[in-house]
Enzyme design. Structure first.
Site, mmCIF file in Angstrom:
data_model
loop_
_atom_site.group_PDB
_atom_site.id
_atom_site.type_symbol
_atom_site.label_atom_id
_atom_site.label_comp_id
_atom_site.label_asym_id
_atom_site.label_seq_id
_atom_site.Cartn_x
_atom_site.Cartn_y
_atom_site.Cartn_z
ATOM 1 C CG ASN A 12 61.077 104.268 103.726
ATOM 2 O OD1 ASN A 12 61.499 105.083 102.895
ATOM 3 N ND2 ASN A 12 59.817 104.251 104.139
ATOM 4 C CD1 TRP A 13 67.657 105.014 104.170
ATOM 5 C CD2 TRP A 13 68.944 106.141 102.730
ATOM 6 N NE1 TRP A 13 68.851 104.351 104.073
ATOM 7 C CE2 TRP A 13 69.665 105.031 103.196
ATOM 8 C CE3 TRP A 13 69.548 107.001 101.811
ATOM 9 C CZ2 TRP A 13 70.969 104.748 102.778
ATOM 10 C CZ3 TRP A 13 70.848 106.729 101.377
ATOM 11 C CH2 TRP A 13 71.551 105.614 101.870
ATOM 12 C CE LYS A 14 59.519 106.547 106.796
ATOM 13 N NZ LYS A 14 58.554 106.665 107.882
ATOM 14 C CG HIS A 98 55.459 104.087 103.549
ATOM 15 N ND1 HIS A 98 54.981 105.084 104.375
ATOM 16 C CD2 HIS A 98 56.389 103.421 104.269
ATOM 17 C CE1 HIS A 98 55.612 105.016 105.543
ATOM 18 N NE2 HIS A 98 56.472 104.011 105.494
ATOM 19 C CD GLU A 100 55.814 108.151 106.071
ATOM 20 O OE1 GLU A 100 56.658 108.222 105.166
ATOM 21 O OE2 GLU A 100 56.105 107.832 107.251
ATOM 22 C CD GLU A 170 56.240 100.169 107.242
ATOM 23 O OE1 GLU A 170 57.408 100.188 107.656
ATOM 24 O OE2 GLU A 170 55.767 101.057 106.515
ATOM 25 N N GLY A 176 57.387 105.903 113.283
ATOM 26 C CA GLY A 176 57.989 107.169 113.699
ATOM 27 C C GLY A 176 57.533 107.654 115.067
ATOM 28 C CB SER A 216 59.210 102.408 116.484
ATOM 29 O OG SER A 216 58.531 103.633 116.244
ATOM 30 N N GLY A 237 62.597 102.854 109.170
ATOM 31 C CA GLY A 237 62.629 104.262 108.780
ATOM 32 C C GLY A 237 63.736 104.997 109.519
ATOM 33 N N GLY A 238 63.359 105.674 110.600
ATOM 34 C CA GLY A 238 64.284 106.530 111.338
ATOM 35 C C GLY A 238 65.637 105.906 111.637
#
Ligand code: PGA
Length: 254
Positions: A12-14, A98, A100, A170, A176, A216, A237-238
């Protein structure tokens, strides 16, 4: 790794990467991962890079996902993107709900369920995200929150549609933050989600649904997490923003 269900690992590159950066990353992943047959690999770039990434992964083992979509099919919904438009770009998966978006766009379980229905109607596979915040976990509400989100976000889907839905657990406190759930914590919640899926769609379907862990995930913890019986992949993600770390997560789970 010998698993009951085929692993699915999605990046997930956001809201990161220009078109050129997206092309660089996916071309690097193509080279790194061309030999991988054991795992379903998905990248979810921002909307602006979907077209370019879609072209880059033709004839590769990498599949395309989007990070959100509208629950509407077309019409006067300024700024929105419909499932059919994603299909047009050969998108196969779409992340829905998600944390967010639940937090910043106030997306509700009912809205996420509508989006999931619209995704299935367009033959897109939704990746439906659920997970509790730290305060909810500390207040002993983890199971209640996860159950409410799971049932609410899948409301109205047929058993067949649920079978073709990916769930991403999640825990919000692990996204993150560098704080990963322990593999035992992840397994506990994944088994609980599968139990709920069994109540909604029947045991046979629940056994087939893939439940990803997200929060993470890194090369160093991927194998341990994915080694749990009910953890069927990861939403990253990251660590999906760099070729080396995303490729290593996948390679470390094989
Ligand atoms: P993270 O994000 O891997 O950076 O924790 C996961 C996610 O939000 O999907």
């Amino acid at each position: 790794m010998d698993k009951e269900r085929r692993l699915i690992i999605a990046g997930n590159w956001k809201m990161n990467k220009t078109v050129a950066e997206s092309a660089d990353l996916v071309n690097g992943l193509k080279r790194e991962l061309s030999g991988v047959k054991e795992v379903d690999i998905v990248v979810c770039p921002p909307f602006t890079a979907l077209s370019e990434v879609s072209k880059a992964i033709i004839d590769s083992n990498i599949r395309l996902g989007a990070q959100n979509m509208s629950e509407q099919n077309y019409g006067a919904f300024t700024g929105e993107i419909a499932a059919g438009m994603l299909r047009d770009l050969a998108v196969r998966y779409v992340i829905l709900g998600h944390s967010e978006r639940r937090q910043y766009q106030k997306e509700s379980d009912a809205l996420i369920a509508k989006k999931a229905l619209a995704a299935h109607a367009a033959s897109l596979k939704p990746i439906v995200c659920v997970g509790e915040t730290l305060s909810e976990r500390e207040a002993g509400q983890m199971k209640a929150v996860v159950e409410t989100q799971t049932r609410g976000s899948l409301a109205g889907l047929t058993a067949q549609q649920i079978e073709e839905t990916v769930i991403a657990y999640e825990p919000v406190w692990a996204i993150g933050t560098g704080k990963t759930a322990t593999s035992a914590q992840a397994q506990e919640v994944h088994a609980f989600i599968r139990q709920i899926l069994g109540q909604i769609a029947g045991e046979a379907v629940a056994r087939k649904v893939r439940i990803q862990y997200g929060g993470s995930v890194k090369p160093a913890n991927a194998r341990e997490l994915m080694g749990q019986p009910d953890v069927d992949g990861a939403l990253v993600g990251g660590a999906s923003l760099e070729e080396r770390s995303f490729a290593d997560i996948i390679k470390n789970t094989i």
